[in-house]
Structures are given as C-alpha cells and as structure tokens.
Design an enzyme around this catalytic site. Structure first.
Site, short mmCIF file in Angstrom:
data_model
loop_
_atom_site.label_atom_id
_atom_site.label_comp_id
_atom_site.label_asym_id
_atom_site.label_seq_id
_atom_site.Cartn_x
_atom_site.Cartn_y
_atom_site.Cartn_z
N ASN A 23 0.74 -1.28 -0.07
CA ASN A 23 -0.22 0.01 -0.17
C ASN A 23 0.85 1.38 0.08
OD1 ASN A 23 0.96 -0.25 2.63
ND2 ASN A 23 -0.73 0.18 3.56
N ASP A 98 6.28 -16.59 14.12
CA ASP A 98 7.24 -16.44 15.09
C ASP A 98 6.45 -16.28 16.36
OD1 ASP A 98 9.99 -15.46 15.95
OD2 ASP A 98 10.30 -14.77 13.99
N ASP A 203 11.12 -18.00 19.23
CA ASP A 203 12.00 -16.88 19.57
C ASP A 203 12.83 -17.34 20.87
OD1 ASP A 203 13.25 -14.36 18.61
OD2 ASP A 203 12.40 -13.80 20.40
N GLU A 258 14.71 -21.28 18.46
CA GLU A 258 15.98 -20.56 18.31
C GLU A 258 16.79 -20.96 19.55
OE1 GLU A 258 17.77 -15.90 17.73
OE2 GLU A 258 16.10 -16.40 18.99
N HIS A 333 17.95 -12.92 9.82
CA HIS A 333 17.67 -11.45 10.08
C HIS A 333 18.70 -10.51 11.13
CE1 HIS A 333 15.30 -13.20 13.21
NE2 HIS A 333 15.31 -12.24 13.77
C1 GLC Z 1 15.69 -13.33 18.64
C2 GLC Z 1 15.37 -12.52 17.19
C3 GLC Z 1 15.98 -11.18 17.31
C4 GLC Z 1 15.30 -10.49 18.40
C5 GLC Z 1 15.40 -11.07 19.85
C6 GLC Z 1 14.48 -10.86 20.80
O1 GLC Z 1 17.11 -13.44 18.74
O2 GLC Z 1 15.58 -13.26 16.12
O3 GLC Z 1 15.72 -10.43 16.13
O4 GLC Z 1 15.92 -9.35 18.70
O5 GLC Z 1 15.27 -12.59 19.56
O6 GLC Z 1 13.22 -11.10 20.66
CA CA Z 2 2.59 -1.19 3.56
#
Ligand code: GLC
Ligand code: CA
Length: 565
Positions: A23, A98, A203, A258, A333
């Site tokens: 958008n 996530d 996460d 993770e 990321h």
């Molecule tokens: C994980 C995520 C990261 C985030 C952190 C806190 O490591 O991948 O991007 O900053 O958790 O949520």
């Molecule tokens: Ca947008």
C-alpha cells in the site's frame, strides 16, 4: 525414524517489514507477502517462516509484542493474516509464525499492570527485584549484561524496583516460573494455530529460565554478558515439555526453536531429538561465525575457515544422524548478509552458488533468508545514525569504549556484524526503492539494487536465483529426492583447508558433494570413485582427468558416484 512432511520441505524466511509493501506506506505488509507468493512458489519453496507481525511499538521491529492477538496495523489486519495463510496453503506452502515467548513489550497490558504495584495480580508475570546495596547505594540485583548492551536490569521508578530484560529496556522478560504465564502463552499459541498456522519458529527459546542471581566476576566490564546465566538451564526443558504436551502435540505443529546461548549438543538433543517431546528442530548459530570477522576491519579481507566450518557442521550432523533432524540455514535477520560474510567479492556468482550447494545438499530442512537467493549484500553504512538496530549501535559504542576510540574504525567493525545488513528492503527491480515500495521506504535501500534484483535474476538463466531453484528441484522432484532428503551424510577429507566435501548415501545411490572455498584453482582426488553422473556444477565445464577433478575458484560439484571396491 518416521518421515514427516517438514523433512521434505524447503523453507524461506520473511522479515515482513522489508519484504514487499502493497500500500506504499513504505513498510512491508501481509498483503505484500500474499502478492509475492507466486514468486516464492516459482522458486520452489513450500514452507514459510514469517517474522513477527503482531501489534508492537517496534522497539525491536516487532519482537517487542504489545498484543499477541492482534496484527499490527502497519502490517495489516487479522483477515490479511488469514488470507495469507489460506492462499499459501492453496499453493502448497505451509506457514510457521514467530512465537515470542521470552518477553513482551513494556507497553503490553500485563506489564502496565505489573509495574503498578507490588500486589498487582500481574506483578508475578515478570521478574522483579529490589536491587542490592553496594557502597551505600542501591544498584542492580546482579551485574549481568544484556544482549543489546548495558545492564540486564532496568530500574522502574513507579514501583521502585528493577525488572529483568535481557534484550532492550522496552522488552521486559516474562517470568516462566509462573504457571499463569505459561497458560497465557499456550492460549496465544492455540489462537494462531486455529487461525491456520502450521507451527512456529520459537524466538529466544533457550532463555526462559535464569541462574541464581549472583554477580559475574569480570574486572573489565561493568555489565559483562554471560549467556550461561540465562540460557539452556534445566527448567527450560520442563516448560517446553509442557508446551509440547498441551499445545504442539495436540495440533501436530512444527516447531523450530531458536537456540542461541552456545547450546551444547547434549542440550540440543534434549530439545529436539526424535524422542525429546519438546521441539521438532533447533536453529543453532555455531556455523555462522567461522571466519576471521573478529580480526579484520576491511570486509574484502574476510575469509571462511574451512576446517572450523566443517568441524561445526560435522559435530551437529553427526550428533543428529539417527536421533533428530536439523534446519539448514546460513544466516537470518540477525546476521550480516551471506554474500558479504562468507561469499567472495571477486566471485559473487560462483561463491554464492557454492554456498547454496553446501547447505542444500545436506540432510535437514533448508531455509533461505529473503534476498539470499539473489545475492543481496551488506549495506554500506556511512554513519552510526544509519543504524536502526539497537544492538548495532551498542556494538559501535562498545568498539569505541573498549577497542579503539576511532569512530571510522568503530563504524566499520559494527557494520561487518550489523543485523541491519539483512534488514534492508528486498530488491525486486530497478525502479526507485528497488520496487519494494512506491512510497518512501522505512529503511535504506542498498545502492546496488539496479544490478542486484529479482527482475534481473529471473531474466538470467545462469543467475544465482536459478541455481537455488535447481537445488530445490533436485531435492524435491528428481531421482535424487530420497538420497538428498534422507541419505546418510559423511564428511570426508577432513584435513582439507580449501574444500568442504561430503557424501550422501541411500540404498545403492551415493552422491559426492565437493565445495571449493578457494579463490585459486585447486585439485581434488577422485581415484576412490567411479563417476556415474555430474548432477550439478556451478561452472559450465566439469574438468575430470586421471582420477583428479580440477576446481575453479569457488567451484562446487555434485557427482553421482560408486565407491570403488
Ligand atoms: C531473537 C530474534 C531477534 C530479537 C530477539 C529478541 O534473537 O531473532 O531478532 O531481537 O530474539 O526477541
Ligand atoms: Ca505497507
């Protein structure tokens, strides 16, 4: 071993803010992802991991959640999320979301309540402490440092106490010892599985418990960062077993935790072996830093340490051989771009293809991070103000305080590692803002977008993108499907400093995968093998003569072979 759908999947990670803006407000969104599903289907992936898109003040781009049940208005609506998942499913693409368990935003209603008073019913949702007396002054309960720099505690005036936060001040840590917190999180998980998600990337999952509150002995740093104080502690396994029992198992959800915090193999198997009853898989980061990043300032001097990289891959692959399953990814990321980190600037195409082959021919479930498939690179940061990510700014300050007071040096060092490298907008075409938006993008577009973009990649049959597509097709649809997916993996030639090589074996099929990390020509001895077929090469010609293969810089070959008796 029971076969599972996710063992036959190829995943793709989307960082929603930077993927595609539908958008034109400059911010990527859920409709944008839906619009690009055909692109992803053409690439061949069939599993998406979508970063957090819940309501958030965006202190950490959505990892600081204010309302777990709501889609942030910048990303769209709950209906957009439903449409995205439904459309993906129609394309044969599963979707995992996530799941942020360790903390909330400080603007989350639980925290707003919690900080009101010591007897508030939500007080125990977080980790509070009065602090301790030191030299007649009240200080933090411990000297522990946080991931984003500074103390792991934040003083809260209104309730006159400290709360724990291992990330930013705006991300207070939840108290997982409180059964109500666990119940709330199970409800949240259920909500999203009912919306249609196929599972979660979880996460910061290793951080759900804390060691006894004792200071770290460290004379150099005021707030030393010692992961072991809040990573992979025994109670985390109890919590995950509870989540598995009440949430993951009943919904047959795929879960990938993770697991940072330097998890040992023993711990990793506890999380994710086939009989663990905790998670389906764990992402680890041991293979992410096998280069000389800490020794160099000039990115052109970066070099992969093949011996170290092989040792790490081997350690994990060997441990999980019959016992479990691993996700396969280079970077996400939170890390620099693959091409700038492990690729070679003089041989972007060859080194990019070689790196892709390394991962995609292994046993496990590959994940591509958005833009990796077109060879996106690190961003040329010119100033500390160019950073959006707090940990990059903190690293810059750390360099200035502890390493060198030269700001140019500090910026270069922080840039090499910065999480912002992977967060610049996806480069779709050569139009302004790389086709990511027609508005003003929320973050810098890499100036190389006119050359490196999806449009160019699709047009060039020899592009990195097409190599990824080939690798995915080989894994999913070819006569090698079984051996690539399930075959036994053995690393070979363990002393070789230039080539990372392994075999895959299943039934009477053997694949030999040889990857040169050298910028010079090298040779590799094939006398033990009869070559049946060249399955894949990142160069046009495969040069085999008298039992030797001659490899060009960053050449990577997959051969079907028979081991000589
Ligand atoms: C994980 C995520 C990261 C985030 C952190 C806190 O490591 O991948 O991007 O900053 O958790 O949520
Ligand atoms: Ca947008």
């Amino acid at each position: 071993m029971d076969k599972k759908w996710w063992m036959e999947s190829v995943g793709y990670q989307i960082y929603p803010k930077s993927f595609y803006d539908s958008n034109n407000d400059g911010i990527g969104d859920l409709i944008g992802i839906t619009e690009k599903l055909t692109y992803l289907k053409d690439l061949g992936i069939n599993l998406l991991w979508i970063g957090p898109f819940y309501d958030s003040p965006m202190d950490d781009n959505g990892y600081d959640v204010r309302n777990f049940y709501q889609v942030d208005q910048r990303f769209g609506t709950l209906d957009d999320a439903k449409t995205l998942i439904k459309t993906a499913h129609e394309f044969g693409i599963k979707v995992i979301l996530d799941f942020v368990l360790n903390h909330t935003s400080d603007e989350h209603p639980w925290f707003i309540e919690s900080r009101k008073s010591k007897d508030n019913p939500y007080r125990d949702y977080y980790i509070w402490h009065e602090g301790k007396m030191k030299d007649g002054k009240r200080v933090e309960p411990t000297n522990w440092g946080s991931f984003f720099g500074g103390s792991a505690w934040c003083f809260d005036e209104p309730s006159n106490s400290y709360y724990m936060k291992i990330f930013s001040d705006k991300m207070p840590d939840l108290n997982w010892r409180n059964p109500k917190v666990r119940e709330e999180m199970i409800n949240i998980g259920e909500f999203w599985l009912d919306v249609g998600a196929d599972g979660f990337r979880i996460d910061a999952v290793s951080h759900l418990d804390r060691a006894p509150l004792e200071d770290i002995h460290d004379k150099k740093h005021k707030y030393p960062l010692d992961w072991h104080r809040f990573s992979n502690l025994p109670k985390v396994h109890d919590y995950l077993q509870e989540l598995n029992e009440k949430l993951f198992k009943p919904h047959n959800a795929l879960t990938i935790g993770e697991v940072g915090g330097q998890a040992t193999i023993e711990n990793a198997l506890k999380y994710a072996s086939f009989d663990a009853n905790e998670l389906s898989m764990v992402f680890n980061f041991d293979h992410n830093w096998c280069n000389n990043l800490n020794e160099v300032v000039d990115p052109k001097k970066l070099k992969v340490d093949v011996i170290q990289l092989r040792a790490v891959f081997k350690k994990w692959q060997d441990a999980f051989k019959e016992k479990g399953w691993l996700p396969l990814n280079w970077l996400n990321h939170d890390q620099p771009r693959l091409m700038s980190h492990y690729g070679h600037y003089k041989y972007p195409k060859a080194s990019g293809k070689m790196l892709a082959t390394v991962i995609h021919m292994m046993r496990g479930t590959p994940f591509i991070y958005q833009g990796e498939e077109i060879g996106m690179t690190n961003y040329p940061f010119q100033d500390v103000q160019d950073f959006d990510d707090q940990s990059s700014v903190a690293n810059y300050r750390y360099q200035l305080e502890h390493v060198s007071d030269n700001p140019v040096y500090a910026l270069k060092k922080a840039s090499l590692k910065s999480r912002d490298n992977g967060r610049t907008p996806m480069q779709w075409d050569k139009s302004s803002a790389a086709g990511f938006t027609k508005g003003i993008p929320w973050f810098h577009v890499n100036p190389n977008y006119k050359k490196i973009n999806v449009e160019n990649s699709l047009k060039d049959p020899d592009s990195l993108w097409h190599h990824y597509q080939k690798l995915i097709d080989l894994r999913k649809n070819s006569q090698y499907h079984e051996v690539i997916t399930y075959g036994e993996l053995d690393f070979i030639d363990l002393e070789n400093k230039d080539c990372l090589s392994y075999t895959r074996l299943r039934g009477d099929q053997t694949l030999l995968v040889i990857n040169s990390f050298s910028q010079y020509d090298v040779m590799f001895d094939l006398t033990q093998y009869n070559i049946l077929e060249v399955v894949l090469n990142n160069y046009k010609k495969t040069r085999i003569k008298n039992g030797m293969i001659f490899l060009k810089p960053f050449e990577s070959v997959v051969l079907e072979v028979k081991v000589k008796a």
